[in-house]
Design a protein around this motif. Sequence first.
Motif, PDB file in Angstrom:
ATOM      1  N   THR A 286       0.837  -1.210   0.000  1.00 35.39           N
ATOM      2  CA  THR A 286       0.000   0.000   0.000  1.00 35.39           C
ATOM      3  C   THR A 286       0.875   1.264   0.000  1.00 35.39           C
ATOM      4  O   THR A 286       0.513   2.291   0.572  1.00 35.39           O
ATOM      5  N   ALA A 287       1.993   1.181  -0.666  1.00 37.33           N
ATOM      6  CA  ALA A 287       2.932   2.312  -0.713  1.00 37.33           C
ATOM      7  C   ALA A 287       2.286   3.565  -1.290  1.00 37.33           C
ATOM      8  O   ALA A 287       2.629   4.684  -0.901  1.00 37.33           O
ATOM      9  N   PHE A 288       1.341   3.396  -2.231  1.00 38.08           N
ATOM     10  CA  PHE A 288       0.716   4.549  -2.883  1.00 38.08           C
ATOM     11  C   PHE A 288      -0.652   4.885  -2.282  1.00 38.08           C
ATOM     12  O   PHE A 288      -1.484   5.525  -2.923  1.00 38.08           O
ATOM     13  N   ALA A 289      -0.868   4.472  -1.050  1.00 42.32           N
ATOM     14  CA  ALA A 289      -2.134   4.772  -0.372  1.00 42.32           C
ATOM     15  C   ALA A 289      -2.193   6.241   0.040  1.00 42.32           C
ATOM     16  O   ALA A 289      -1.150   6.886   0.253  1.00 42.32           O
ATOM     17  N   LYS A 290      -3.402   6.755   0.147  1.00 42.08           N
ATOM     18  CA  LYS A 290      -3.599   8.138   0.585  1.00 42.08           C
ATOM     19  C   LYS A 290      -4.203   8.145   1.982  1.00 42.08           C
ATOM     20  O   LYS A 290      -5.178   7.446   2.254  1.00 42.08           O
ATOM     21  N   PHE A 291      -3.619   8.945   2.873  1.00 41.17           N
ATOM     22  CA  PHE A 291      -4.104   9.078   4.242  1.00 41.17           C
ATOM     23  C   PHE A 291      -4.464  10.536   4.514  1.00 41.17           C
ATOM     24  O   PHE A 291      -3.997  11.441   3.830  1.00 41.17           O
ATOM     25  N   LYS A 292      -5.283  10.733   5.520  1.00 39.91           N
ATOM     26  CA  LYS A 292      -5.556  12.099   5.960  1.00 39.91           C
ATOM     27  C   LYS A 292      -5.345  12.200   7.462  1.00 39.91           C
ATOM     28  O   LYS A 292      -5.336  11.202   8.182  1.00 39.91           O
ATOM     29  N   ASN A 293      -5.181  13.415   7.920  1.00 39.33           N
ATOM     30  CA  ASN A 293      -4.951  13.691   9.342  1.00 39.33           C
ATOM     31  C   ASN A 293      -6.283  13.666  10.071  1.00 39.33           C
ATOM     32  O   ASN A 293      -7.153  14.488   9.850  1.00 39.33           O
ATOM     33  N   ASP A 294      -6.446  12.689  10.949  1.00 41.89           N
ATOM     34  CA  ASP A 294      -7.667  12.572  11.747  1.00 41.89           C
ATOM     35  C   ASP A 294      -7.296  12.737  13.221  1.00 41.89           C
ATOM     36  O   ASP A 294      -6.966  11.787  13.894  1.00 41.89           O
ATOM     37  N   GLN A 295      -7.297  14.009  13.661  1.00 38.16           N
ATOM     38  CA  GLN A 295      -6.943  14.357  15.054  1.00 38.16           C
ATOM     39  C   GLN A 295      -5.564  13.809  15.424  1.00 38.16           C
ATOM     40  O   GLN A 295      -5.375  13.187  16.465  1.00 38.16           O
ATOM     41  N   GLY A 296      -4.628  14.058  14.504  1.00 33.17           N
ATOM     42  CA  GLY A 296      -3.242  13.670  14.770  1.00 33.17           C
ATOM     43  C   GLY A 296      -2.908  12.237  14.421  1.00 33.17           C
ATOM     44  O   GLY A 296      -1.758  11.811  14.584  1.00 33.17           O
ATOM     45  N   LYS A 297      -3.883  11.485  13.915  1.00 26.72           N
ATOM     46  CA  LYS A 297      -3.644  10.096  13.521  1.00 26.72           C
ATOM     47  C   LYS A 297      -3.939   9.933  12.031  1.00 26.72           C
ATOM     48  O   LYS A 297      -4.751  10.657  11.465  1.00 26.72           O
ATOM     49  N   LEU A 298      -3.273   8.951  11.434  1.00 31.82           N
ATOM     50  CA  LEU A 298      -3.466   8.706  10.009  1.00 31.82           C
ATOM     51  C   LEU A 298      -4.718   7.873   9.762  1.00 31.82           C
ATOM     52  O   LEU A 298      -4.895   6.809  10.355  1.00 31.82           O
ATOM     53  N   LYS A 299      -5.581   8.369   8.865  1.00 33.26           N
ATOM     54  CA  LYS A 299      -6.788   7.635   8.497  1.00 33.26           C
ATOM     55  C   LYS A 299      -6.733   7.327   7.008  1.00 33.26           C
ATOM     56  O   LYS A 299      -6.595   8.225   6.177  1.00 33.26           O
ATOM     57  N   LEU A 300      -6.840   6.035   6.681  1.00 30.61           N
ATOM     58  CA  LEU A 300      -6.749   5.611   5.284  1.00 30.61           C
ATOM     59  C   LEU A 300      -7.933   6.133   4.475  1.00 30.61           C
ATOM     60  O   LEU A 300      -9.086   5.979   4.868  1.00 30.61           O
ATOM     61  N   GLN A 301      -7.637   6.759   3.336  1.00 32.90           N
ATOM     62  CA  GLN A 301      -8.689   7.220   2.425  1.00 32.90           C
ATOM     63  C   GLN A 301      -8.806   6.326   1.202  1.00 32.90           C
ATOM     64  O   GLN A 301      -9.899   6.066   0.726  1.00 32.90           O
ATOM     65  N   SER A 302      -7.688   5.889   0.687  1.00 35.68           N
ATOM     66  CA  SER A 302      -7.707   4.949  -0.444  1.00 35.68           C
ATOM     67  C   SER A 302      -6.374   4.207  -0.486  1.00 35.68           C
ATOM     68  O   SER A 302      -5.345   4.760  -0.096  1.00 35.68           O
ATOM     69  N   LYS A 303      -6.398   2.972  -0.974  1.00 37.72           N
ATOM     70  CA  LYS A 303      -5.183   2.167  -1.019  1.00 37.72           C
ATOM     71  C   LYS A 303      -4.282   2.524  -2.195  1.00 37.72           C
ATOM     72  O   LYS A 303      -3.122   2.104  -2.241  1.00 37.72           O
ATOM     73  N   TYR A 304      -4.839   3.271  -3.158  1.00 41.35           N
ATOM     74  CA  TYR A 304      -4.015   3.746  -4.269  1.00 41.35           C
ATOM     75  C   TYR A 304      -4.475   5.139  -4.654  1.00 41.35           C
ATOM     76  O   TYR A 304      -5.673   5.407  -4.790  1.00 41.35           O
ATOM     77  N   ASN A 305      -3.509   6.039  -4.823  1.00 43.97           N
ATOM     78  CA  ASN A 305      -3.803   7.399  -5.241  1.00 43.97           C
ATOM     79  C   ASN A 305      -2.715   7.832  -6.220  1.00 43.97           C
ATOM     80  O   ASN A 305      -1.521   7.704  -5.929  1.00 43.97           O
ATOM     81  N   VAL A 306      -3.115   8.343  -7.385  1.00 40.84           N
ATOM     82  CA  VAL A 306      -2.142   8.642  -8.430  1.00 40.84           C
ATOM     83  C   VAL A 306      -1.203   9.786  -8.040  1.00 40.84           C
ATOM     84  O   VAL A 306      -0.030   9.805  -8.450  1.00 40.84           O
ATOM     85  N   ALA A 307      -1.676  10.728  -7.238  1.00 33.69           N
ATOM     86  CA  ALA A 307      -0.805  11.827  -6.809  1.00 33.69           C
ATOM     87  C   ALA A 307       0.259  11.318  -5.847  1.00 33.69           C
ATOM     88  O   ALA A 307       1.411  11.777  -5.861  1.00 33.69           O
ATOM     89  N   VAL A 308      -0.113  10.351  -4.997  1.00 31.89           N
ATOM     90  CA  VAL A 308       0.870   9.731  -4.101  1.00 31.89           C
ATOM     91  C   VAL A 308       1.861   8.921  -4.935  1.00 31.89           C
ATOM     92  O   VAL A 308       3.058   8.881  -4.628  1.00 31.89           O
ATOM     93  N   PHE A 309       1.352   8.291  -5.986  1.00 24.36           N
ATOM     94  CA  PHE A 309       2.225   7.571  -6.918  1.00 24.36           C
ATOM     95  C   PHE A 309       3.306   8.512  -7.450  1.00 24.36           C
ATOM     96  O   PHE A 309       4.493   8.175  -7.447  1.00 24.36           O
ATOM     97  N   ASP A 310       2.889   9.690  -7.911  1.00 21.96           N
ATOM     98  CA  ASP A 310       3.861  10.681  -8.401  1.00 21.96           C
ATOM     99  C   ASP A 310       4.939  10.940  -7.354  1.00 21.96           C
ATOM    100  O   ASP A 310       6.138  10.896  -7.641  1.00 21.96           O
ATOM    101  N   ALA A 311       4.460  11.237  -6.160  1.00 22.10           N
ATOM    102  CA  ALA A 311       5.369  11.661  -5.092  1.00 22.10           C
ATOM    103  C   ALA A 311       6.410  10.598  -4.759  1.00 22.10           C
ATOM    104  O   ALA A 311       7.602  10.901  -4.623  1.00 22.10           O
ATOM    105  N   LEU A 312       5.970   9.354  -4.640  1.00 24.18           N
ATOM    106  CA  LEU A 312       6.875   8.301  -4.188  1.00 24.18           C
ATOM    107  C   LEU A 312       7.635   7.627  -5.335  1.00 24.18           C
ATOM    108  O   LEU A 312       8.857   7.459  -5.253  1.00 24.18           O
ATOM    109  N   ALA A 313       6.937   7.244  -6.395  1.00 25.36           N
ATOM    110  CA  ALA A 313       7.593   6.505  -7.480  1.00 25.36           C
ATOM    111  C   ALA A 313       8.663   7.337  -8.178  1.00 25.36           C
ATOM    112  O   ALA A 313       9.768   6.860  -8.438  1.00 25.36           O
ATOM    113  N   ILE A 314       8.337   8.589  -8.463  1.00 26.66           N
ATOM    114  CA  ILE A 314       9.301   9.449  -9.164  1.00 26.66           C
ATOM    115  C   ILE A 314      10.490   9.763  -8.257  1.00 26.66           C
ATOM    116  O   ILE A 314      11.644   9.742  -8.691  1.00 26.66           O
TER     117      ILE A 314
END
Length: 370
Positions: A286-314
Motif C-alpha cells: 500500500t505504498a501509494f495509499a492516501k491518508f488524511k490527518n484525523d486528530q493527529g492520527k493517520l486515516k486511510l482514504q484509499s489504497k491507491y492514489n495517483v498523486a501519491v504515486f507521483d510523489a513516491l515513485a518518481i
Amino acid sequence: MENLKYSLSSLQEKAKERTVKTQSIEYDIETLIKKIERGIIKLDPDYQRRHRWDEKTSSRLIESLILNIPIPTIYISQDVDVDSETEEFRFSVIDGQQRLTAMFNYLKNKFALIGLEALEELNGCYYKDLPPFLVRRLEERSVKCLRIDSTIDSQVKFDIFERLNSGSVKLEAQELRNAVFSGKFNELCKRLCTNSNFRTLLQIDPAYPDENNRVKKMEDVEIVLRFFTLINNNYENYKKSKDRGFTDFLSETMKNYATINDIELAILKEKFEVTFEIINRDFGPTAFAKFKNDQGKLKLQSKYNVAVFDALAISCHDLIFNENIKEFSSHKEDFANLFLQEQFYESISGSYLDITKLKYRIEKVKEILR
C-alpha cells in the motif's frame, strides 16, 4: 475580419495540410472475418483498446446485424506495409474495434447470444446453432467502412479519434495514444504494466487483472507512461497553458520515444523493474495509499492514489539512479508522517495536477528520503 484577410494564405495552407483523404468501402461480414483472420485488418485488442464489450452488448450488435438495423461506420487506416504474398494493403482500425471484435468472436463461436429481446428465441445460440437462412443473412450483411489515408500526421489521427469518440463506451486518453503512437515504446509500456510489483502496488488482483477497471481502460498503461514522463526531474518541464495540459505532456513522451532503440528500451525496462521492486520491498503493497490527518492520527482514504504515486515513485527512481540511494525502509515512517502535514496533503488533493503541487509533492518526498 481585417486580421483574417491577412492570414488567409496561412489558413489555406493549414486547411490543406489537415484535410483528411477518405474513401468509402463496403464489406460483407464474411469478407471482413476472412480479412481479420489473414491479418489484412489488424484486430489485436492490444493494438487499439482492450476489448470492453460484455457478451450482452455484443449480442445486441449481432441482433442488429441480423435485423438489418444500421450500425455506425467502421473507420480504418490504410497502413504503409503491404502483404508480400497478396499485395493487399493492411488496415488498422481507428474506430469500430469493439464492433469488429464482437462480429469476429461470434462467427468464431466464442460466445452465445444473451439478452436479446426482438429475437429472444436466439438466446443461448452460438453461431453454429443458427438456422442456415440466418447464417446466410449474417454473412452477407454489408458493413460500411471509411478508409483514411495513412499518410496523415499522427496528431491529425489523434484528432480523428477524439472527434469519433462519441460512442456509448468512451475512448480513454491512453487508448487514443495506444492507437496513434504504436511502436516499441508503446509495447514496452503495455508489457511493464503486467509487472507483479507494479500490479501489487496499484491494487490490481494478479489472479483477475482483466476485471480491474484500470486495466480495462488502459489506465495501468498510462501510469507506466506517467512514470517515464516525470522521472529524471522532467516534472520540472511541465508547464500548463491554455492549449496544453498534462494529457499533452504525456503524449509528448510517446512522441519523444517513437524512435527509441533496443538498448535504450532495455535500460528503461530495468529502471522501471528495479524501482518498483524496491518500493514494494521498502514501503509494502500500500505504498501509494492516501491518508488524511484525523486528530493527529493517520486515516486511510484509499489504497491507491495517483498523486501519491507521483510523489513516491518518481522520487524513488530519481534517488536510486541519480543519487545512488538504494534503501528507503528507514524512512517509511517519515514518509507516512507527511500526510499529517497540511501542505503535503493539499499537494495530493483537489487540482493535484497544478504545477506547483506536482513539484512540491515530489521534491518534498525526495527531501525526506535522502
